[in-house]
Design a protein around this motif. Sequence first.
Motif, PDB file in Angstrom:
ATOM      1  N   UNK A   1       0.840  -1.189   0.000  1.00 56.26           N
ATOM      2  CA  UNK A   1       0.000   0.000   0.000  1.00 56.26           C
ATOM      3  C   UNK A   1       0.877   1.240   0.000  1.00 56.26           C
ATOM      4  N   UNK A   2       0.690   2.097  -1.017  1.00 53.43           N
ATOM      5  CA  UNK A   2       1.509   3.310  -1.060  1.00 53.43           C
ATOM      6  C   UNK A   2       0.861   4.418  -0.241  1.00 53.43           C
ATOM      7  N   UNK A   3       1.542   5.559  -0.153  1.00 54.00           N
ATOM      8  CA  UNK A   3       1.109   6.607   0.784  1.00 54.00           C
ATOM      9  C   UNK A   3      -0.173   7.298   0.343  1.00 54.00           C
ATOM     10  N   UNK A   4      -0.584   7.138  -0.920  1.00 49.39           N
ATOM     11  CA  UNK A   4      -1.841   7.736  -1.381  1.00 49.39           C
ATOM     12  C   UNK A   4      -3.016   6.776  -1.259  1.00 49.39           C
ATOM     13  N   UNK A   5      -2.778   5.548  -0.772  1.00 49.53           N
ATOM     14  CA  UNK A   5      -3.877   4.628  -0.490  1.00 49.53           C
ATOM     15  C   UNK A   5      -4.051   3.479  -1.466  1.00 49.53           C
ATOM     16  N   UNK A   6      -3.392   3.532  -2.636  1.00 51.75           N
ATOM     17  CA  UNK A   6      -3.547   2.431  -3.583  1.00 51.75           C
ATOM     18  C   UNK A   6      -2.821   1.184  -3.073  1.00 51.75           C
ATOM     19  N   UNK A   7      -3.427   0.029  -3.323  1.00 53.08           N
ATOM     20  CA  UNK A   7      -2.836  -1.253  -2.927  1.00 53.08           C
ATOM     21  C   UNK A   7      -2.369  -1.972  -4.190  1.00 53.08           C
ATOM     22  N   UNK A   8      -1.094  -2.264  -4.252  1.00 49.87           N
ATOM     23  CA  UNK A   8      -0.511  -2.980  -5.389  1.00 49.87           C
ATOM     24  C   UNK A   8      -0.372  -4.456  -5.015  1.00 49.87           C
ATOM     25  N   UNK A   9      -0.914  -5.326  -5.837  1.00 49.98           N
ATOM     26  CA  UNK A   9      -0.829  -6.772  -5.621  1.00 49.98           C
ATOM     27  C   UNK A   9       0.183  -7.331  -6.613  1.00 49.98           C
ATOM     28  N   UNK A  10       1.274  -7.873  -6.099  1.00 54.23           N
ATOM     29  CA  UNK A  10       2.387  -8.333  -6.926  1.00 54.23           C
ATOM     30  C   UNK A  10       2.576  -9.825  -6.717  1.00 54.23           C
ATOM     31  N   UNK A  11       2.665 -10.577  -7.793  1.00 52.93           N
ATOM     32  CA  UNK A  11       2.946 -12.005  -7.667  1.00 52.93           C
ATOM     33  C   UNK A  11       4.397 -12.184  -7.207  1.00 52.93           C
ATOM     34  N   UNK A  12       4.603 -13.106  -6.280  1.00 51.47           N
ATOM     35  CA  UNK A  12       5.933 -13.290  -5.704  1.00 51.47           C
ATOM     36  C   UNK A  12       6.969 -13.699  -6.744  1.00 51.47           C
ATOM     37  N   UNK A  13       6.540 -14.448  -7.746  1.00 54.15           N
ATOM     38  CA  UNK A  13       7.484 -14.881  -8.768  1.00 54.15           C
ATOM     39  C   UNK A  13       7.993 -13.760  -9.640  1.00 54.15           C
ATOM     40  N   UNK A  14       7.281 -12.628  -9.679  1.00 51.17           N
ATOM     41  CA  UNK A  14       7.697 -11.503 -10.517  1.00 51.17           C
ATOM     42  C   UNK A  14       8.569 -10.505  -9.771  1.00 51.17           C
ATOM     43  N   UNK A  15       8.827 -10.744  -8.490  1.00 48.66           N
ATOM     44  CA  UNK A  15       9.645  -9.816  -7.704  1.00 48.66           C
ATOM     45  C   UNK A  15      11.113 -10.035  -8.065  1.00 48.66           C
ATOM     46  N   UNK A  16      11.724  -9.004  -8.639  1.00 45.98           N
ATOM     47  CA  UNK A  16      13.117  -9.086  -9.058  1.00 45.98           C
ATOM     48  C   UNK A  16      14.040  -8.290  -8.139  1.00 45.98           C
ATOM     49  N   UNK A  17      13.589  -7.109  -7.700  1.00 43.83           N
ATOM     50  CA  UNK A  17      14.420  -6.247  -6.871  1.00 43.83           C
ATOM     51  C   UNK A  17      13.614  -5.767  -5.673  1.00 43.83           C
ATOM     52  N   UNK A  18      14.258  -5.759  -4.514  1.00 46.18           N
ATOM     53  CA  UNK A  18      13.612  -5.301  -3.280  1.00 46.18           C
ATOM     54  C   UNK A  18      14.561  -4.362  -2.541  1.00 46.18           C
ATOM     55  N   UNK A  19      14.053  -3.187  -2.185  1.00 48.13           N
ATOM     56  CA  UNK A  19      14.785  -2.271  -1.317  1.00 48.13           C
ATOM     57  C   UNK A  19      13.969  -2.099  -0.050  1.00 48.13           C
ATOM     58  N   UNK A  20      14.553  -2.509   1.080  1.00 47.68           N
ATOM     59  CA  UNK A  20      13.851  -2.462   2.361  1.00 47.68           C
ATOM     60  C   UNK A  20      14.386  -1.295   3.178  1.00 47.68           C
ATOM     61  N   UNK A  21      13.499  -0.331   3.475  1.00 47.07           N
ATOM     62  CA  UNK A  21      13.903   0.854   4.227  1.00 47.07           C
ATOM     63  C   UNK A  21      13.712   0.691   5.734  1.00 47.07           C
ATOM     64  N   UNK A  22      13.227  -0.477   6.159  1.00 48.53           N
ATOM     65  CA  UNK A  22      12.852  -0.654   7.560  1.00 48.53           C
ATOM     66  C   UNK A  22      13.838  -1.491   8.367  1.00 48.53           C
ATOM     67  N   UNK A  23      14.909  -1.948   7.750  1.00 48.70           N
ATOM     68  CA  UNK A  23      15.838  -2.821   8.461  1.00 48.70           C
ATOM     69  C   UNK A  23      16.847  -2.044   9.296  1.00 48.70           C
ATOM     70  N   UNK A  24      17.302  -0.902   8.817  1.00 46.94           N
ATOM     71  CA  UNK A  24      18.329  -0.124   9.499  1.00 46.94           C
ATOM     72  C   UNK A  24      17.802   1.283   9.799  1.00 46.94           C
ATOM     73  N   UNK A  25      18.493   1.960  10.721  1.00 49.26           N
ATOM     74  CA  UNK A  25      18.139   3.338  11.020  1.00 49.26           C
ATOM     75  C   UNK A  25      18.327   4.206   9.782  1.00 49.26           C
TER      76      UNK A  25
END
Length: 292
Positions: free
Chosen positions: A165-189
Motif C-alpha cells: 500500500x503506497x502513501x496515497x492509499x492504492x494497494x498494489x498486488x504483486x505475484x511473488x514470482x515476478x519480484x526481481x528487486x527489493x529495497x527495504x527501508x525498515x531494516x536499518x536506522x
Amino acid sequence: MEQAKWFESMFERTYDYLANPELWINLATRLILIVLIVIVTKIVTVIAQAAVNKIFIRRENGKLQIEQRRLDTLRVLTSNATRYLIYFLAMLLILDQLGIDLGPVLVSAGVLGLAVGFGAQSLVKDIISGFFIIFEDQFAVGDYVTVNTYTGTVQEIGLRTTKIKNWTGEVHIITNGSIQEVTNFSLQNSVAVVDVSVTYEENIDEVERVLEDVLKKVAAENENVVQEPQILGVQDLGPSNVVIRITAECKPTTQYGVARMIRAMVKTEFIARGIKIPYPKVAYMASEKEKM
C-alpha cells in the motif's frame, strides 16, 4: 394404450418415491447437518484465527525473541493457511453428506493437482518465491519497501502474492514470482538530511551555536531521533546564501518527519534570534523621468 400404462406406472413410482417419509426425513437430516457444518466451520475459523493471533503476540519477557515485523508476517500467513485447511475439511464433510464417495474425489484431486503442477509452473514459482521471501526475511508485514517499481508499506505476504500500500492509499498486488528487486527501508536506522541557508552577512559560528541549541531540543522532544543531530558545516556557497548541512540518525522510515520538525524549529529560532534567511528580492530603480 401401452404408452398410457407406461405413464401411469411412471407416475405411481414417482409418487411412491416422493411420498416416502423416510426420503424427506433423510433429506431434512442431511440439510440440517450441512447447515450445522457451515455454522461450525465459521465458529471454528473465528476461534482458530483468534488462537493464531494470541500465539503470535510478542512476549517481551519470553525466551524466544522475534522481531514484531516477522511475527506479523507469520501470523498472517498462518491465519490464511489455517482458514484454507478448515474450509477444505468442511467441503469434504459437505460432499460426504451429499452422498458423494470421497475416495474417488481425493484420487481425482491428486491427479488434477499433479496436472496443474505441470501446467501452472508460474503458480509453483510464485509459491516457492513466497516461501523464500519469508524464510530469508527479505521483508515483512509493516516494512516500508520498494518492490520492482512500487514503493509503500507491506500489508500482506501470501504464498502467491504480496500486497503493498503506497502513501496515497492504492494497494498494489504483486505475484511473488515476478519480484526481481527489493529495497527495504525498515531494516536499518535512517538519516534525516537538512540544509539550512543563511545570508552571507551572518556570523557562521553564531549560526552554528544557535543550531546546536535547536538540535538539542529536537533530540529531547522527538523520540524517533536515535542520536543527537550533527552539524556537518558549510555544505555550499550559493549566489546569495551559505548552506549549512545537518544530519540526524533516526528510527527506520522516520527521517522525513524528523527533517520537517528540524526545519520548523530552525525557522522559529532564527526569527527569534534575528538571523536572516535568504529569499529572492526584487530591487526597483526609478528612472530619471519618474524621479522628476
